[in-house]
Design an enzyme around this catalytic site. Structure first.
Site, PDB file in Angstrom:
ATOM      1  N   GLU A 187       0.812  -1.214   0.000  1.00  0.00           N
ATOM      2  CA  GLU A 187       0.000   0.000   0.000  1.00  0.00           C
ATOM      3  C   GLU A 187       0.850   1.272   0.000  1.00  0.00           C
ATOM      4  O   GLU A 187       0.640   2.188   0.781  1.00  0.00           O
ATOM      5  CB  GLU A 187      -0.969  -0.017   1.184  1.00  0.00           C
ATOM      6  CG  GLU A 187      -1.980  -1.146   1.082  1.00  0.00           C
ATOM      7  CD  GLU A 187      -2.947  -1.184   2.253  1.00  0.00           C
ATOM      8  OE1 GLU A 187      -2.685  -0.558   3.289  1.00  0.00           O
ATOM      9  OE2 GLU A 187      -3.985  -1.872   2.135  1.00  0.00           O
ATOM     10  N   GLU A 251      -4.165 -10.239   0.476  1.00  0.00           N
ATOM     11  CA  GLU A 251      -4.935 -10.140   1.717  1.00  0.00           C
ATOM     12  C   GLU A 251      -6.385 -10.490   1.392  1.00  0.00           C
ATOM     13  O   GLU A 251      -6.947  -9.996   0.412  1.00  0.00           O
ATOM     14  CB  GLU A 251      -4.865  -8.732   2.317  1.00  0.00           C
ATOM     15  CG  GLU A 251      -3.471  -8.319   2.768  1.00  0.00           C
ATOM     16  CD  GLU A 251      -3.417  -6.896   3.329  1.00  0.00           C
ATOM     17  OE1 GLU A 251      -4.480  -6.378   3.734  1.00  0.00           O
ATOM     18  OE2 GLU A 251      -2.313  -6.318   3.339  1.00  0.00           O
TER      19      GLU A 251
END
Length: 424
Positions: A187, A251
């Site tokens: 991220e 994820e």
């Protein structure tokens, strides 16, 4: 050595390499295996694999990030017990001893650089125009996770710092067979410095694919990676024709609160569509720290309990283990969904099973049967498993006579698959 025995997470065969120079010796376990992306499929030793993994942070309830070796080893042993075969080192390279354990015990490891910048997204969230705030959620997220790259990831002034982290990652861990994939970070948006990290690792290692979820279009990296897709979105990727890159969920099945959910549906999709090659559950363990209240005694502190401001609130309590690294019900459910031997049905005194291993047969396992009822459990003996059941194929097990006379209420057949021989 021309025909070495291959290493895999399912059969982690290691050789001992001893280097001698100047009267000094270094011993290192080594494994031989191949990794490639071929015809859009991620393969190890020429076979498609499915990641049944978890994201693991360095955490100890007393010592924080300073995790004792035995505690770390117990983590990995517990993962094996619960059928986990892959680890993403979220979101930084871990204690290097983890890789020696992964080599020995057998795990596929996504080794991740210590790069995370998503805090910058808070700035661009505040800067959204009134019209942008009205956009659908997915479109807003795309803006919030694209524009902040200008601060670091797409800012040439930060190239050295990005490349340095990539080089250190690869240089330190490249000799471990368990490392089957590099990850450029988490991220941290996308831009020129991500491309430079990719090029730096590729110059050092041409053998392993390189992963980064922030490269959302797969412009640079070798495979697509997504977070928290719905089942429908996931399957739509699986159905795309003429794909050239595999997809993993770095994820998924977020485990906060009463999560995770829909585990079986995700796992079914991984086996139904070749492009979908598994993922890593978020996350392995809660990250509370042991504290003591003068009123109520010991407890696990988090999210402001240390008078820390700002803090992550309960977003450090989203694991499949409690803060002492004992299993939650979510881990029990995950274990069942990802079991390498799955039961498909029963008829005519026979049970149909499927081998969910990717590279090996079931010859190393034995099956024990039980009849189970309320307050009752009877051992039926060992049930013969046919030999040479190839990965992803089915077979039938012949059951003994199931004498249920005298048993009151509901009756269940329980089959346990165990190792024939201890491996540690």
């Amino acid at each position: 050595m021309t025909e070495p025995k291959k290493w895999s997470a399912e059969d982690p065969y290691l050789y001992k390499l001893i280097l001698s120079f100047g009267g000094r010796f270094i011993a290192q376990n080594v494994g031989f295996r191949t990794v490639e992306i071929k015809d859009g499929i991620f393969k190890v030793n020429g076979k498609r694999i499915v990641l049944r993994g978890v994201n693991r942070h360095e955490h100890h309830p007393m010592h924080g990030r300073a995790v004792p070796y035995e505690f770390m080893r117990n983590d990995l042993l517990l993962m094996k017990k619960y059928n986990i075969n892959a680890i993403r080192t979220a979101h930084q390279p871990p204690d290097p001893r983890l890789f020696s354990l992964a080599d020995e015990l057998g795990f596929w490891v996504i080794d991740e650089a210590d790069l995370e910048c998503h805090g910058f997204s808070a700035i661009d969230k505040l800067m959204l125009s009134d019209d942008e705030k009205k956009l659908p959620y997915a479109e807003k997220i795309n803006l919030i996770y694209t524009r902040p790259g200008r601060f670091t990831t797409d800012n040439p002034a930060w190239k050295y710092q990005h490349v340095d982290r990539a080089v250190q990652l690869c240089t330190r861990d490249k000799n471990h067979p368990s490392v089957v994939m590099w990850s450029l970070g988490n991220e941290a948006f996308y831009g020129c410095n991500i491309k430079s990290m990719y090029d730096a690792i590729r110059a050092l290692d041409t053998t392993r694919p390189i992963h980064y979820e922030g490269d959302r279009q797969g412009e640079t990296v070798d495979l697509l990676s997504k977070m928290y897709l719905s089942i429908e979105e996931l399957i739509s990727f699986g159905k795309e024709p003429n794909f050239t890159k595999p997809l993993i969920l770095c994820e998924y099945i977020h485990s906060m609160g009463n999560g995770p959910g829909n585990i079986k549906e995700y796992i079914d999709a991984f086996y139904a569509y070749p492009r979908l090659q598994g993922g890593c559950a978020w996350e392995w363990a809660n990250q509370g720290l042991t504290a003591n209240s003068p009123n109520s005694g010991p407890f696990y502190a988090y999210g402001g309990d240390f008078n820390d401001e700002p803090n992550d609130s309960n977003f450090v309590l989203d694991g499949m283990c409690f803060s002492d690294h004992t299993p939650t019900p979510g881990l029990v459910e995950y274990k069942k969904a990802i079991e390498p031997v799955q039961l498909k049905g029963i008829a005519g005194g026979k049970v149909t099973i499927v081998n969910r291993y990717d590279l090996i047969t079931l010859d190393h396992l034995k099956c024990q049967g039980f009849l189970v009822a309320d307050g009752y459990k009877r051992f039926l003996g060992e049930i013969l498993i046919p030999t040479d059941i190839s990965p992803h194929t089915t077979a039938e097990l012949a059951l003994p006579a199931l004498d249920t006379f005298g048993i009151v209420g509901e009756i269940y057949l329980e089959l346990n698959f165990r190792l024939k021989d201890a491996t540690i």
